[in-house]
Design a protein around this motif. Structure first.
Motif, PDB file in Angstrom:
ATOM      1  N   GLY A   1       0.817  -1.208   0.000  1.00 15.94           N
ATOM      2  CA  GLY A   1       0.000   0.000   0.000  1.00 15.94           C
ATOM      3  C   GLY A   1       0.847   1.253   0.000  1.00 15.94           C
ATOM      4  O   GLY A   1       0.423   2.289   0.513  1.00 15.94           O
ATOM      5  N   MET A   2       2.035   1.173  -0.587  1.00 13.49           N
ATOM      6  CA  MET A   2       2.947   2.312  -0.669  1.00 13.49           C
ATOM      7  C   MET A   2       3.125   2.762  -2.117  1.00 13.49           C
ATOM      8  O   MET A   2       2.919   1.999  -3.059  1.00 13.49           O
ATOM      9  CB  MET A   2       4.334   1.942  -0.114  1.00 13.49           C
ATOM     10  N   LYS A   3       3.507   4.011  -2.283  1.00 11.84           N
ATOM     11  CA  LYS A   3       3.939   4.567  -3.560  1.00 11.84           C
ATOM     12  C   LYS A   3       3.003   4.181  -4.700  1.00 11.84           C
ATOM     13  O   LYS A   3       1.796   4.409  -4.627  1.00 11.84           O
ATOM     14  CB  LYS A   3       5.390   4.162  -3.829  1.00 11.84           C
ATOM     15  N   GLU A   4       3.563   3.574  -5.770  1.00 10.22           N
ATOM     16  CA  GLU A   4       2.739   3.260  -6.936  1.00 10.22           C
ATOM     17  C   GLU A   4       1.742   2.138  -6.679  1.00 10.22           C
ATOM     18  O   GLU A   4       0.861   1.868  -7.509  1.00 10.22           O
ATOM     19  CB  GLU A   4       3.620   2.916  -8.145  1.00 10.22           C
ATOM     20  N   LEU A   5       1.850   1.470  -5.515  1.00  8.31           N
ATOM     21  CA  LEU A   5       0.872   0.448  -5.129  1.00  8.31           C
ATOM     22  C   LEU A   5      -0.160   0.995  -4.141  1.00  8.31           C
ATOM     23  O   LEU A   5      -0.959   0.229  -3.605  1.00  8.31           O
ATOM     24  CB  LEU A   5       1.584  -0.761  -4.507  1.00  8.31           C
ATOM     25  N   LYS A   6      -0.164   2.302  -3.933  1.00 10.82           N
ATOM     26  CA  LYS A   6      -1.067   2.895  -2.951  1.00 10.82           C
ATOM     27  C   LYS A   6      -2.528   2.628  -3.279  1.00 10.82           C
ATOM     28  O   LYS A   6      -3.379   2.565  -2.371  1.00 10.82           O
ATOM     29  CB  LYS A   6      -0.824   4.407  -2.869  1.00 10.82           C
ATOM     30  N   TYR A   7      -2.850   2.429  -4.556  1.00  8.43           N
ATOM     31  CA  TYR A   7      -4.244   2.193  -4.941  1.00  8.43           C
ATOM     32  C   TYR A   7      -4.846   0.990  -4.230  1.00  8.43           C
ATOM     33  O   TYR A   7      -6.068   0.901  -4.050  1.00  8.43           O
ATOM     34  CB  TYR A   7      -4.349   2.007  -6.465  1.00  8.43           C
ATOM     35  N   ASN A   8      -3.992   0.051  -3.791  1.00  3.13           N
ATOM     36  CA  ASN A   8      -4.525  -1.103  -3.057  1.00  3.13           C
ATOM     37  C   ASN A   8      -5.233  -0.673  -1.780  1.00  3.13           C
ATOM     38  O   ASN A   8      -6.209  -1.313  -1.360  1.00  3.13           O
ATOM     39  CB  ASN A   8      -3.401  -2.088  -2.715  1.00  3.13           C
ATOM     40  N   SER A   9      -4.747   0.410  -1.159  1.00  2.00           N
ATOM     41  CA  SER A   9      -5.349   0.872   0.099  1.00  2.00           C
ATOM     42  C   SER A   9      -6.808   1.250  -0.104  1.00  2.00           C
ATOM     43  O   SER A   9      -7.693   0.797   0.629  1.00  2.00           O
ATOM     44  CB  SER A   9      -4.574   2.072   0.656  1.00  2.00           C
ATOM     45  N   TRP A  10      -7.085   2.103  -1.095  1.00  2.07           N
ATOM     46  CA  TRP A  10      -8.472   2.550  -1.244  1.00  2.07           C
ATOM     47  C   TRP A  10      -9.346   1.509  -1.936  1.00  2.07           C
ATOM     48  O   TRP A  10     -10.536   1.447  -1.686  1.00  2.07           O
ATOM     49  CB  TRP A  10      -8.550   3.913  -1.919  1.00  2.07           C
ATOM     50  N   LYS A  11      -8.750   0.656  -2.729  1.00  2.02           N
ATOM     51  CA  LYS A  11      -9.559  -0.414  -3.325  1.00  2.02           C
ATOM     52  C   LYS A  11      -9.924  -1.473  -2.278  1.00  2.02           C
ATOM     53  O   LYS A  11     -10.999  -2.085  -2.345  1.00  2.02           O
ATOM     54  CB  LYS A  11      -8.832  -1.029  -4.513  1.00  2.02           C
TER      55      LYS A  11
END
Length: 719
Positions: A538-548
């Motif tokens: 859930g960091m940097k370019e993978l942050k979208y996992n947090s809101w999904k």
């Protein structure tokens, strides 16, 4: 909260219905003209529509913010639910009147703590000897100066003869630390300034002759060097307060970046070594080590110790005799390790204990003869263990299964240790642990009983996210609750910096459940519930996992029959603004209200600002890297707001004195959202003009904030 009063006309007209749940609203928001700044980053165009709000010194901008705050004040003054919540919260929290907080111990086991005095409306410092029941008042801040000062920090010396007392800095970044003589009950002449304990605490020298602290030479927000070029200094009691001897990070030989924080750690009066950290955002630092004898002479010989790449948690390392004991991150739930200080081999340490992905080791402490550690299943179920000198591991049996636990009172100078525990529905209690592993109530805290919450239960379910990954979702509800679509849900989410959404006992929150609602806590990626890998996903370019993950959990609540659209309020704070804000951007129809305290709504703006004094790029990414820059743009709630959409009721609660997230971060988001929103929902900004990022409001102000949060959530439910 102390807020300026600004009269205005025609900004708001609404009528609350007799049910106090719905309103007919005509929203006329304060006007400020857009001033777009258009820039290209690696082929992607970024439009900052309200770039003019960045200039917080502009009188037009200041007046716009004050008028926005006045709009919020009018909203809550005319909302009867706010008063109802405030009255209930005062009654609930009032049962802990005189409650003890900020408990500290010296190496002799004596206690120092604050107890709230309702008549004086202040916290008073008390002392209690180990094993005794008699408490002695040490210091009443109401008698300290003509101006009221609240105690915000305590740190006793190892021998207990002195205690460092910090005072609330109010609107300033740094505070003042005074040294109190416990024996003679008076303040010494020593005054420590240019210190912010949130960034670097007081470290007493082992012989109690002085302290080491992180010194900030540039503390004015308008200074381009604000918060930068800090370094650790040693100060001896009785010296001129302006006499500070730099000992770590003041020169360029160690190559510590100017926006890092070179702070140190001393664990006990027996330590002969001191560890220095190049602190920054994140949880892994480069470190250095030196002998304390050299440090006291002002001539430390710092040697490289471990690197950030060794994945050693910066706050989870202790020196015991010739060994360094630490916790390091692994893909399979972390490990407790040990190396010899004289010849540390961090690539091949002695492994003392291991965790798992579902049940990682999250903390540990070291005493004279034992090591205690905690495993935390999916962030909400605690198990406690002890390691003896033969590296035998024993699981301990606490009085109840806690959802959260934290050790206290530990030192390698003795075997005393305690642990504080609570859960979603279990009040916080502190226990002492003896050598045999038995738990006894410490009896410092008075834990009131809340019989009205005895029928509340909690459980955790697994929700499959957009990519099939199982996300833990914790729920708190009445035992006899029916699974039906009319349940009102209050979601609290965070998901950043590897911090777990650990259970906490709060009468204020549980009141929501008592009134028939559901509390929901999604443990999204970016947190630490499944170890460091859960964080990195859930960091940097993978942050979208947090809101999904958050969206998946919200949809599951509807699909499983806990609630329906129109009855879901979303709350967050600080870095959680990215997770929650982007979920609202992508799926605004899922939420009836969005509430955020001191939120980060414009991370791209902070990283691209010329005045940035933050290392948050380590968590979110930098504009200097093409991939990370694209991730920053994609995760920015402000940039990604869309025109002509129906957004939920929104309440942002930023602070004017926030040293981490500037006021324009929330201001830009609110200005754009007020312009773009098609729904007749309130979009308001309630500004705290007194406290900083770490809210230090008094008791009454805290209840007022909570009443506003929950009344806003309740008022905007749609049946």
């Amino acid at each position: 909260m102390a807020r300026p009063t600004l009269l205005f006309c025609g900004l708001l007209s609404f009528l609350l219905s007799c049910g106090e749940r719905k309103h007919i609203a005509i929203w006329e928001y304060p006007e400020i003209s857009p001033s777009p700044e258009v820039q290209d980053y690696f082929g992607t165009t970024v439009i900052d529509s309200y770039h003019n709000l960045t200039d917080l010194e502009d009188s037009l901008v200041q007046n716009w913010f004050k008028t926005q705050d006045s709009l919020a004040e009018t909203y809550f003054l005319n909302n009867d639910l706010t008063t109802q919540f405030k009255n209930r919260f005062h009654e609930l929290e009032g049962r802990t009147s005189g409650e003890v907080r900020m408990i500290r111990t010296d190496e002799k086991g004596n206690y120092y703590y604050l107890r709230y005095d309702e008549d004086k409306d202040t916290d008073v410092l008390f002392y209690r000897e180990k094993g005794g029941n008699l408490e002695t008042e040490l210091f009443d801040p109401s008698s300290y100066t003509n101006e009221k000062q609240n105690i915000s920090y305590l740190e006793p010396s190892y021998d207990g003869t002195k205690i460092a007392i910090g005072f609330d800095p109010q609107e300033e970044f740094t505070s003042t630390i005074a040294i109190y003589d416990v024996i003679n009950k008076k303040f010494l002449k020593d005054k420590i300034t240019h210190i912010n304990p949130d960034f670097g605490e007081i470290e007493w020298l082992p012989d109690n002759s002085g302290v080491i602290y992180l010194y900030f030479p540039f503390v004015e927000k308008s200074d381009p060097k604000y918060k930068k070029h800090s370094f650790s200094v040693v100060y001896y009691l009785g010296d001129n307060p302006e006499k500070r001897t730099p000992i770590f990070g003041w020169d360029k030989t160690l190559e510590i970046a100017s926006d890092y924080y070179p702070k140190v750690k001393i664990g006990s009066s027996l330590d002969s070594y001191i560890v220095g950290y190049a602190a920054k955002s994140g949880i892994f630092y480069d470190s250095f080590i030196a002998k304390i004898t050299d440090v006291k002479l002002g001539k430390p010989n710092w040697k490289p110790f471990f690197k950030a790449s060794d994945k050693i948690y910066y706050n989870q390392g202790e020196i015991r005799e010739q060994y360094f004991i630490y916790r390091r991150a692994t893909p399979n739930g972390n490990e407790l390790c040990q190396v010899e200080i004289g010849n540390p081999n961090f690539n091949n340490p002695l492994i003392l204990a291991t965790g798992s992905r579902e049940n990682p080791i999250t903390q540990f402490e070291v005493t004279k003869d034992h090591i205690y550690f905690v495993r935390e299943k999916f962030g909400v179920e605690i198990s406690i263990f002890k390691i003896d000198n033969q590296v035998n591991i024993t699981q301990l049996s606490p009085p109840f299964v806690p959802g959260y636990a934290s050790f206290f009172g530990e030192s390698v100078a003795h075997n005393n240790i305690g642990i504080g525990m609570d859960g979603w529905t279990s009040n916080y209690i502190r226990y002492c642990i003896n050598d045999e592993g038995d738990f006894t109530n410490e009896s410092i805290l008075d834990s009131p009983q809340f019989q009205e919450f005895k029928d509340l239960v909690s459980k955790q379910i697994m929700i499959y996210s957009h990519d099939g990954v199982a996300v833990p979702l914790s729920l708190v509800y009445k035992k006899d609750m029916k699974l039906e679509s009319n349940n009102e849900v209050f979601i609290y989410v965070y998901g950043a910096y590897g911090e777990s959404m650990s259970p906490f006992f709060s009468p204020t929150y549980l009141d929501w459940v008592k009134q028939g609602g559901i509390l929901a806590f999604p443990h999204v990626r970016g947190g630490g519930e499944k170890g460091e890998e859960w964080h990195t996903q859930g960091m940097k370019e993978l942050k979208y996992n947090s809101w999904k993950d958050l969206i998946a959990c919200t949809e599951a609540l509807i699909y499983k029959g806990y609630t329906r659209k129109g009855l879901i309020s979303l709350y967050t704070n600080s870095a959680g603004g990215i997770t929650a804000g982007m979920a609202v951007n992508e799926r605004p129809e899922l939420y009836t209200s969005f509430i955020a305290e001191v939120p980060r709504m414009h991370p791209f703006g902070l990283e691209s600002a010329t005045t940035a004094s933050s290392t948050s790029y380590i968590e979110y990414g930098t504009i200097k890297d093409s991939l990370e820059c694209l991730g920053l743009i994609q995760m920015d709630p402000y940039i990604n707001l869309k025109q002509n959409k129906y957004y939920p009721a929104t309440l942002l609660m930023p602070s004017n004195s926030d040293d981490r997230i500037p006021l324009w971060d929330s201001g830009k988001y609110i200005a754009k959202l007020q312009k773009y929103n098609l729904a007749e929902t309130p979009i308001i900004m309630d500004i705290d003009y007194k406290s900083g990022h770490e809210n230090s409001s008094n008791y009454d102000a805290a209840m007022d904030v909570n009443a506003r949060i929950f009344s806003f959530a309740k008022s905007n439910m749609r049946y």
